[in-house]
Design an enzyme around this catalytic site. Structure first.
Site, mmCIF file in Angstrom:
data_model
loop_
_atom_site.group_PDB
_atom_site.id
_atom_site.type_symbol
_atom_site.label_atom_id
_atom_site.label_comp_id
_atom_site.label_asym_id
_atom_site.label_seq_id
_atom_site.Cartn_x
_atom_site.Cartn_y
_atom_site.Cartn_z
ATOM 1 N N TYR A 173 6.249 8.524 7.095
ATOM 2 C CA TYR A 173 4.925 7.449 7.084
ATOM 3 C C TYR A 173 5.499 5.980 6.692
ATOM 4 C CZ TYR A 173 0.241 5.702 7.041
ATOM 5 O OH TYR A 173 -0.988 4.906 7.101
ATOM 6 N N TYR B 164 -7.665 8.051 7.946
ATOM 7 C CA TYR B 164 -7.660 8.788 9.064
ATOM 8 C C TYR B 164 -8.810 9.938 8.982
ATOM 9 C CZ TYR B 164 -2.813 6.665 9.745
ATOM 10 O OH TYR B 164 -1.999 5.818 9.647
ATOM 11 N N LYS C 84 4.481 2.349 14.068
ATOM 12 C CA LYS C 84 5.925 2.533 14.190
ATOM 13 C C LYS C 84 6.344 1.367 14.904
ATOM 14 C CE LYS C 84 6.543 5.735 11.412
ATOM 15 N NZ LYS C 84 7.081 5.348 9.927
ATOM 16 N N PRO D 36 0.288 3.358 18.458
ATOM 17 C CA PRO D 36 0.267 2.705 17.330
ATOM 18 C C PRO D 36 -0.064 3.786 16.043
ATOM 19 C CG PRO D 36 -1.500 1.822 18.688
ATOM 20 C CD PRO D 36 -0.923 2.906 19.448
ATOM 21 N N HIS E 92 0.962 -1.275 0.025
ATOM 22 C CA HIS E 92 -0.022 -0.055 -0.052
ATOM 23 C C HIS E 92 0.771 1.048 -0.093
ATOM 24 C CE1 HIS E 92 -4.108 -1.511 0.306
ATOM 25 N NE2 HIS E 92 -3.597 -2.466 0.637
HETATM 26 P P1 FAS Z 1 6.532 -7.981 22.093
HETATM 27 O O1 FAS Z 1 5.612 -7.294 23.266
HETATM 28 O O2 FAS Z 1 6.060 -8.134 20.817
HETATM 29 O O3 FAS Z 1 7.353 -9.192 22.608
HETATM 30 C C1 FAS Z 1 7.862 -9.564 23.849
HETATM 31 C C2 FAS Z 1 7.741 -11.025 24.122
HETATM 32 O O4 FAS Z 1 8.401 -11.102 25.527
HETATM 33 C C3 FAS Z 1 6.223 -11.772 24.148
HETATM 34 O O5 FAS Z 1 6.220 -12.702 23.445
HETATM 35 C C4 FAS Z 1 6.162 -11.946 25.789
HETATM 36 O O6 FAS Z 1 5.562 -12.902 26.025
HETATM 37 C C5 FAS Z 1 7.714 -12.113 25.955
HETATM 38 N N1 FAS Z 1 8.087 -12.068 27.448
HETATM 39 C C6 FAS Z 1 7.610 -10.749 28.277
HETATM 40 N N2 FAS Z 1 8.179 -11.142 29.734
HETATM 41 C C7 FAS Z 1 8.791 -12.361 29.441
HETATM 42 C C8 FAS Z 1 9.407 -12.856 30.665
HETATM 43 N N3 FAS Z 1 9.636 -12.826 31.906
HETATM 44 N N4 FAS Z 1 10.100 -14.186 30.218
HETATM 45 C C9 FAS Z 1 10.001 -14.738 28.831
HETATM 46 N N5 FAS Z 1 9.273 -14.038 27.996
HETATM 47 C C10 FAS Z 1 8.782 -12.929 28.319
HETATM 48 N N6 FAS Z 1 2.640 -1.590 16.495
HETATM 49 C C11 FAS Z 1 2.585 -1.366 15.308
HETATM 50 O O7 FAS Z 1 3.567 -0.826 14.558
HETATM 51 N N7 FAS Z 1 1.331 -0.954 14.513
HETATM 52 C C12 FAS Z 1 0.187 -1.302 15.283
HETATM 53 O O8 FAS Z 1 -1.051 -1.270 14.740
HETATM 54 C C13 FAS Z 1 0.260 -1.915 16.518
HETATM 55 N N8 FAS Z 1 -0.881 -2.073 17.233
HETATM 56 C C14 FAS Z 1 -0.821 -2.580 18.463
HETATM 57 C C15 FAS Z 1 -1.911 -3.021 19.173
HETATM 58 C C16 FAS Z 1 -1.978 -3.621 20.477
HETATM 59 C C17 FAS Z 1 -3.017 -4.228 21.070
HETATM 60 C C18 FAS Z 1 -0.572 -3.731 21.203
HETATM 61 C C19 FAS Z 1 -0.299 -4.356 22.444
HETATM 62 C C20 FAS Z 1 0.662 -3.393 20.374
HETATM 63 C C21 FAS Z 1 0.295 -2.905 19.375
HETATM 64 N N9 FAS Z 1 1.595 -2.530 18.457
HETATM 65 C C22 FAS Z 1 1.659 -2.031 17.308
HETATM 66 C C23 FAS Z 1 2.943 -2.405 19.031
HETATM 67 C C24 FAS Z 1 3.522 -3.781 18.857
HETATM 68 O O9 FAS Z 1 3.244 -4.201 17.753
HETATM 69 C C25 FAS Z 1 4.762 -3.715 19.456
HETATM 70 O O10 FAS Z 1 5.615 -2.520 18.855
HETATM 71 C C26 FAS Z 1 5.691 -4.942 19.022
HETATM 72 O O11 FAS Z 1 5.120 -6.066 19.622
HETATM 73 C C27 FAS Z 1 7.118 -4.888 19.562
HETATM 74 O O12 FAS Z 1 7.814 -5.992 19.453
HETATM 75 P P2 FAS Z 1 8.871 -6.576 20.834
HETATM 76 O O13 FAS Z 1 9.579 -5.573 21.162
HETATM 77 O O14 FAS Z 1 9.410 -7.978 20.056
HETATM 78 O O15 FAS Z 1 7.796 -7.008 21.968
#
Ligand code: FAS
Length: 392
Positions: free
Chosen positions: A389, A205, A301, A297, A74
């Site tokens: 963006y 948006y 990013k 979000p 996109h």
């Molecule tokens: P993550 O949170 O993805 O991964 C961390 C991992 O560590 C998890 O699997 C967790 O289980 C594990 N963990 C935590 N504590 C632990 C422990 N003590 N022992 C072992 N494992 C443990 N970003 C966007 O860019 N666009 C979006 O539209 C968007 N929408 C989102 C919607 C929601 C509801 C949420 C919550 C986030 C959203 N985000 C979005 C942000 C999201 O995508 C994050 O930026 C992304 O998951 C970050 O990746 P990680 O840093 O790998 O962390």
């Protein structure tokens, strides 16, 4: 199970999994500890679009096959206000690049499969309790494997804290050794996932006096929507009919257009907060992704920053562990922080552009209209927006 490795990676999200794949490709030994099961991690719907530079990064390391096979590209987004609308062809403006619409859980699935196929040691249902001696060259990580009473300990040379916004790793950094910058934004968001085909060809948006509404893309049968709400407004205040009628009202345009409804799969209210931990490292502990910084979000990013952190960290760890050169590792935070702050600044700019002023300030609302007119009519502002963006 081995109890010694070069790098322990805590967390199997985008950051931890990209780091693990990069390290095993470079021949650097690592172990990933993930507290949830594989099924749980692969089912977690979150981010939905990958920036151009993330797509290039995955392709560079042979990790983009799933995305290339299934993702839609996109390069246009739409702004709506007072029944009118205009589009910004951001992909073309940024030099012919695009976003890749590829739900995060699909990417996580791909990265897990490629790491395991390469012989990677990924321990699911392994919850890390604490880290020890992170200020030394021989840190250790203690974790509990589901179903076992005893704790296990892994010794390593380096530890990567990729455990997300509420993980344990960042807390291991002494308070005096880092500064945490935090901003609680004045708006709340209701994020909705619905089994509804998209009612648009590109993300929308919409600026409305009752609040922002967003129509994002995920797959041909599932769409994500956002509604500005009062911070902390519980999802219970948003029954299906209210969600759909608010989306209808706030996305309305003065021409034939309608929103296709569907079964609500998930509704949750999101804290709109930003956090940046400076520095992103302490001793042998390196933080990446949401463990180091949280972004709203708006602007999509978060997952993209996580991938970029992991890529830089993988190169730095490899140079140190394989070649004995610490320079890139010592400079990890300084290397990543400028891009992280630019993403925070862009996300805040976009939030101010599309959210109704939380306090109903009429002057702020007029400034918003002027800024949106500027984006619609000023080619250099549109070009700046496009580059930020799409992540060109
Ligand atoms: P993550 O949170 O993805 O991964 C961390 C991992 O560590 C998890 O699997 C967790 O289980 C594990 N963990 C935590 N504590 C632990 C422990 N003590 N022992 C072992 N494992 C443990 N970003 C966007 O860019 N666009 C979006 O539209 C968007 N929408 C989102 C919607 C929601 C509801 C949420 C919550 C986030 C959203 N985000 C979005 C942000 C999201 O995508 C994050 O930026 C992304 O998951 C970050 O990746 P990680 O840093 O790998 O962390």
């Amino acid at each position: 199970l081995r109890e010694d490795t070069a790098v322990v990676i805590v967390g199997a999200g985008p950051a931890g999994l990209l780091l693990a794949n990069r390290l095993i490709q470079e021949g650097v030994d690592c172990v990933v500890l993930e507290r949830h099961t594989r099924a749980a991690v692969e089912a977690r719907a979150r981010a939905g679009v990958l920036e151009h530079r993330s797509a290039e990064l995955l392709a560079r390391h042979g990790l983009a096959d799933g995305m290339h096979a299934a993702a839609a590209k996109h390069g246009t987004c739409e702004f709506r206000r007072d029944g009118t609308r205009f589009t910004v062809p951001y992909g073309e403006l940024a030099g012919g690049v695009a976003h890749w619409v590829y739900p995060q859980q699909f990417l996580v699935r791909d990265l897990i499969a490629s790491f395991l196929e390469a012989g990677g040691d990924l321990r699911f249902a392994a919850e890390v309790g604490e880290l020890a001696e992170v200020a030394t060259e021989r840190p250790s990580v203690t974790y509990r494997q589901a179903g076992e009473d005893r704790q296990r300990t892994l010794r390593a040379r380096l530890v990567a804290g990729c455990d997300g916004p509420k993980g344990v790793c960042a807390r291991q950094v002494p308070a005096g050794a880092r500064r945490v910058y935090e901003r609680q934004h004045e708006w709340g968001w209701l994020t909705v996932l619905a089994a509804a085909p998209p009612s648009t060809e590109h993300p929308i948006y919409a600026l409305h006096r009752r609040g922002f509404a967003g129509h994002m893309l995920r797959t041909a049968t599932v769409s994500r929507y956002y509604l500005q709400c009062v911070p902390g407004d519980p999802p219970e205040n948003w029954p299906a009919e209210r969600i759909w009628s608010e989306l209808d009202a706030r996305l309305a345009v003065d021409e034939p257009w309608s929103l296709t409804r569907g079964e609500l799969l998930e509704t949750r209210t999101l804290e709109m907060r930003s956090v940046v931990s400076v520095p992103m490292q302490h001793g042998s502990l390196y933080l990446a992704g949401d463990a180091a910084h949280v972004i709203t979000p708006v602007g999509a990013k978060g997952a993209n920053l996580a991938l970029a952190d992991a890529d830089v960290l993988a190169t730095a760890m490899t140079r140190y562990l394989r070649d004995g050169d610490r320079a890139a590792l010592d400079a990890y935070s300084d290397t990543r922080l400028p891009a992280i702050w630019r993403a925070q600044a862009f996300s805040r700019w976009l939030m101010e552009l599309v959210h109704a002023p939380a306090d109903g300030d009429g002057f702020a609302a007029q400034l918003q209209r002027a800024r949106m007119d500027e984006l619609r009519t000023n080619p250099s502002l549109a070009a700046w927006f496009a580059g930020q963006y799409v992540g060109a």
